[in-house]
Design a protein around this motif. Sequence first.
Motif, mmCIF file in Angstrom:
data_model
loop_
_atom_site.group_PDB
_atom_site.id
_atom_site.type_symbol
_atom_site.label_atom_id
_atom_site.label_comp_id
_atom_site.label_asym_id
_atom_site.label_seq_id
_atom_site.Cartn_x
_atom_site.Cartn_y
_atom_site.Cartn_z
ATOM 1 N N PHE A 78 0.832 -1.208 0.000
ATOM 2 C CA PHE A 78 0.000 0.000 0.000
ATOM 3 C C PHE A 78 0.865 1.257 0.000
ATOM 4 N N TYR A 79 1.882 1.306 0.848
ATOM 5 C CA TYR A 79 2.719 2.507 0.894
ATOM 6 C C TYR A 79 3.630 2.622 -0.318
ATOM 7 N N ASN A 82 1.314 3.715 -3.374
ATOM 8 C CA ASN A 82 0.583 4.968 -3.180
ATOM 9 C C ASN A 82 1.411 6.127 -3.752
ATOM 10 N N ASP A 84 0.984 9.231 -3.206
ATOM 11 C CA ASP A 84 1.098 10.329 -2.239
ATOM 12 C C ASP A 84 2.242 10.136 -1.250
ATOM 13 N N THR A 85 2.721 8.917 -1.071
ATOM 14 C CA THR A 85 3.831 8.665 -0.149
ATOM 15 C C THR A 85 5.115 8.518 -0.947
ATOM 16 N N LEU A 104 -5.250 0.522 -5.630
ATOM 17 C CA LEU A 104 -4.832 0.980 -4.309
ATOM 18 C C LEU A 104 -5.918 0.765 -3.258
ATOM 19 N N ASN A 105 -7.176 0.991 -3.622
ATOM 20 C CA ASN A 105 -8.270 0.763 -2.658
ATOM 21 C C ASN A 105 -8.392 -0.709 -2.296
ATOM 22 N N ARG A 108 -5.581 -1.530 0.084
ATOM 23 C CA ARG A 108 -5.880 -0.990 1.416
ATOM 24 C C ARG A 108 -6.936 -1.846 2.123
#
Length: 179
Positions: A78-79, A82, A84-85, A104-105, A108
Motif C-alpha cells: 500500500f505505501y 501509493n 502520495d507517499t 490501491l483501494n 488498502r
Amino acid sequence: MNVRYQSLKFVNDTTRENGNEDLPNPNSVMYKSMIIPGWGQIVNNQAWKVPFVYAVLGGLGYYSVHLTKKYHDYRAAFYNLNPDTPDDLRFGATPSYIPENANLNEVRNLRNKFRNNRDLVYVGIVLAYGLNIIDAYVFAHMRSFDVSKDLSMRPHVKPAVMAQSKIPGITLSIDLIAK
C-alpha cells in the motif's frame, strides 16, 4: 395448619472423611494453569485435555503469524504503490505476488482485513488461555462433590408448637445420609 421447617442436618459429610486433603487447592491449580497452560488440567488428573489446549493455542498462534505476515506484505504494498507517499520502502519491498498495477483501494481493503482478522485471532488466543484457566479452577472446586448414587435423605415430621403464635403445627426436618 402451620408448618415450620427446621434446618437440614448432615449426618455423614463425605467430603471431609474421604480424603479431602488429597485434593488440590483450587487457587493453586489456577495459578499453575496461568503459568503453564495445561498444568492445572494435569494436577486435576485431566491430562487428556492438555493436547486440546495446546492444539487450540498453537493453531491460533500459527494463524496469527500467517495473518501478520500477510498484513505486513499488504501494508508495504500500500505505501509503495501509493503516489502520495514517497518511495522510501520504509515497510520493505512490495511482495512479488502483488502486481505493481494493483488497485490501491483493494490493497488498502486487504491490508485492513488482514489486520482486523489478526486482531480477532489475538482476542481468541486470550479467550482460549482464559478458558484453560477457568476450566482448571472450576474442576478443582468440583472434585470434592459426591455424585454417587448412594445419597439419600431421611425426613422427620413431628408435631410442634409454633414459637411466635403458640399455635400447634408440624415440624419438618430432613437428614441427608451417605450410605
